[in-house]
Design an enzyme around this catalytic site. Structure first.
Site, PDB file in Angstrom:
ATOM      1  N   ARG A  68     -54.649 -14.456 -24.467  1.00 41.43           N
ATOM      2  CA  ARG A  68     -55.210 -14.379 -23.111  1.00 41.43           C
ATOM      3  C   ARG A  68     -56.531 -15.133 -23.028  1.00 41.43           C
ATOM      4  O   ARG A  68     -57.341 -15.075 -23.957  1.00 41.43           O
ATOM      5  CB  ARG A  68     -55.439 -12.922 -22.704  1.00 41.43           C
ATOM      6  N   HIS A 109     -58.223  -0.183 -23.396  1.00 41.77           N
ATOM      7  CA  HIS A 109     -58.533   0.207 -24.778  1.00 41.77           C
ATOM      8  C   HIS A 109     -59.457   1.422 -24.800  1.00 41.77           C
ATOM      9  O   HIS A 109     -60.231   1.607 -25.745  1.00 41.77           O
ATOM     10  CB  HIS A 109     -59.221  -0.935 -25.555  1.00 41.77           C
ATOM     11  N   GLU A 128     -56.312   4.991 -32.271  1.00 38.04           N
ATOM     12  CA  GLU A 128     -55.889   5.356 -30.912  1.00 38.04           C
ATOM     13  C   GLU A 128     -54.896   6.514 -30.954  1.00 38.04           C
ATOM     14  O   GLU A 128     -54.928   7.398 -30.093  1.00 38.04           O
ATOM     15  CB  GLU A 128     -55.244   4.138 -30.232  1.00 38.04           C
ATOM     16  N   ARG A 139     -49.372   6.705 -24.966  1.00 36.35           N
ATOM     17  CA  ARG A 139     -50.407   5.814 -24.453  1.00 36.35           C
ATOM     18  C   ARG A 139     -49.880   5.202 -23.168  1.00 36.35           C
ATOM     19  O   ARG A 139     -48.761   4.680 -23.130  1.00 36.35           O
ATOM     20  CB  ARG A 139     -50.676   4.684 -25.454  1.00 36.35           C
ATOM     21  N   ASN A 179     -47.297   4.732 -29.011  1.00 40.18           N
ATOM     22  CA  ASN A 179     -48.204   3.718 -28.482  1.00 40.18           C
ATOM     23  C   ASN A 179     -47.369   2.456 -28.266  1.00 40.18           C
ATOM     24  O   ASN A 179     -47.198   1.645 -29.173  1.00 40.18           O
ATOM     25  CB  ASN A 179     -49.340   3.491 -29.490  1.00 40.18           C
TER      26      ASN A 179
END
Ligand code: ADP
Ligand code: UVW
Ligand code: MG
Length: 393
Positions: free
Chosen positions: A236, A175, A379, A86, A18
């Site tokens: 962000r 995500h 994940e 990922r 990932n």
């Protein structure tokens, strides 16, 4: 059984990479371990890539390969069945986990302009792993894939259709492996099938996004063409009037790249108060720091707007699930996000909310119409499952 084996007696281990903008997380899982058994053989993280001793993602991946070798779990192991990667942006093409070929790598490269902080790192991971084990199936699992079910009226922006189509401008969402994993886990926690429940998932990490999942299918999410839209994040901005960009260019004399860096790397919590870590913001608030307090309040206000909006999108909400670094660990964020929403059927139990833990758990009162849950995301496990399933075919 001494050596793990797949259903056909073949290798059953999956390595998951990932790669994030400044970190690489990895896990080695044994997919043949029995149900309920922890199948994780190794896990780790290389951070601050580009800042200190680790020059770049290529170096980070070689460190990981050496680390696994040192544990006798090297990439050269015959037990390894596949490598799962990922990949953040899959564009319109990749809506399923995909076996990686040269042509697939080229297609992922073409999507770099849509995810400049993420896709290059993902591609480096793929290249290094393919170089080390060219014989193994390598699978790309896309952040965008789970959101491909979002209906057109939610996925399209209200701009000129010809322009949007020409440049493939639409809401992709990110995500996705986390939203998929957590929405399914929320249904399990309620003892129901995914198809029976509507869930709002709040993935609050350094990057943050919300999604509305109806009966197992995603119908709306807060990130858009890129991972910049939506919630206030660590660095962000999330949502803003697009005219801010014109204003900064025309009046502020900034270039497009400078504005890109400002909004992606120097905004959000960091831009508001100088810290992007919610733990530090909590400490500063406790000392009465006004900038930290305002940053927190702006973060929470945005989150509450999305919870209200997604309640209207779904019509009936069965569960709200908090996940990722902030969502799993900050009782203060969860409390503030849902405070005073009893009219929406949401009642948080203060004691349950304050309990810390690694297990998926309910934090709502027994009388709350909407279940509120904290669900640790995974994940890597989600990517490993998709990778193993594809490699078995
Ligand atoms: N105990 C904690 N309390 C509050 N926030 C936390 C805690 N631990 C981690 N976090 C937050 O989680 C963030 C990292 O989340 P994570 O999901 O690991 O992010 P990413 O995968 O995007 O790097 C940190 O920046 C921090 O704000
Ligand atoms: C897509 C995205 O924002 O990912 P991350 O949270 O890992 O930066
Ligand atoms: Mg993350």
């Amino acid at each position: 059984m001494s050596s793990p084996a797949g259903p056909a007696g073949g290798p059953s281990r999956v390595l998951v990479l990932n790669s994030g903008s400044s970190s690489v997380k990895y896990q080695l899982l044994d997919m043949a371990a029995g149900p309920g058994t922890d199948s994780r053989l190794a896990a780790g993280l290389v951070e601050r890539i580009g800042e200190g001793e680790v020059a770049d993602h290529d170096a980070a991946l070689r460190i990981i390969a050496a680390e696994l070798n040192g544990q006798g779990l090297g990439l050269d192991s015959p037990e390894l069945a596949a490598v799962g990667h990922r990949v953040v942006h899959g564009g319109t093409r990749f809506t399923e986990p995909t076996l990686i070929t040269d042509e697939v790598v080229a297609a992922i490269e073409k999507l770099v302009p849509l995810a400049p902080l993420h896709n290059p790192a993902n591609i480096t991971g793929i290249k290094v792993a393919r170089e080390l084990r060219p014989d193994l199936p390598q699978v790309a699992v896309f952040d965008t894939a789970f959101h491909s079910t979002i209906p057109e009226h939610a996925a399209r922006y209200a701009i000129d259709t010809g322009t949007a189509d020409r440049y493939e401008i639409r809401r992709y969402g990110f995500h996705g492996t986390s939203h998929a994993f957590v929405s399914r886990a929320a249904a399990e926690l309620l003892g129901k099938e995914s198809s029976q429940v509507n869930v709002i998932v709040l993935h609050l990490g350094n990057g943050a996004s919300a999604s509305a999942v109806a009966g197992g299918s995603c119908v709306e999410t807060s990130m858009g063409l890129t991972p910049l839209e939506g919630l206030v994040m660590g660095t962000r901005s999330g949502d803003l009037d697009p005219a801010v960009v014109f204003h900064l260019a025309r009046v502020g004399g900034m270039t497009v790249d400078e504005i890109d860096t400002l909004l992606n790397k120097r905004s959000g919590l960091l831009g508001l108060c100088g810290d992007n870590d919610m733990r530090e913001i909590g400490r500063r608030m406790a000392e009465g720091d006004k900038a930290a307090r305002l940053a927190f309040d702006i973060y929470i206000h945005r989150l509450r707007k999305y919870i209200g909006a997604y309640t209207a999108v779904l019509g009936r909400v069965d569960a709200i699930a908090f996940t990722a670094g902030v969502g799993e660990n900050s009782a203060a964020v969860r409390e503030a996000a849902l405070q005073g929403l009893e009219t929406l059927g949401i009642e948080v139990d203060a004691v349950r909310n304050a309990v810390r833990g690694r297990a998926a758990r309910l934090i709502s009162t027994d009388t709350s119409r909407v279940a509120v849950a904290v669900i640790p995301t995974d994940e890597e496990l989600e990517i490993a499952r998709a990778t193993y399933a594809l490699a078995q075919r």
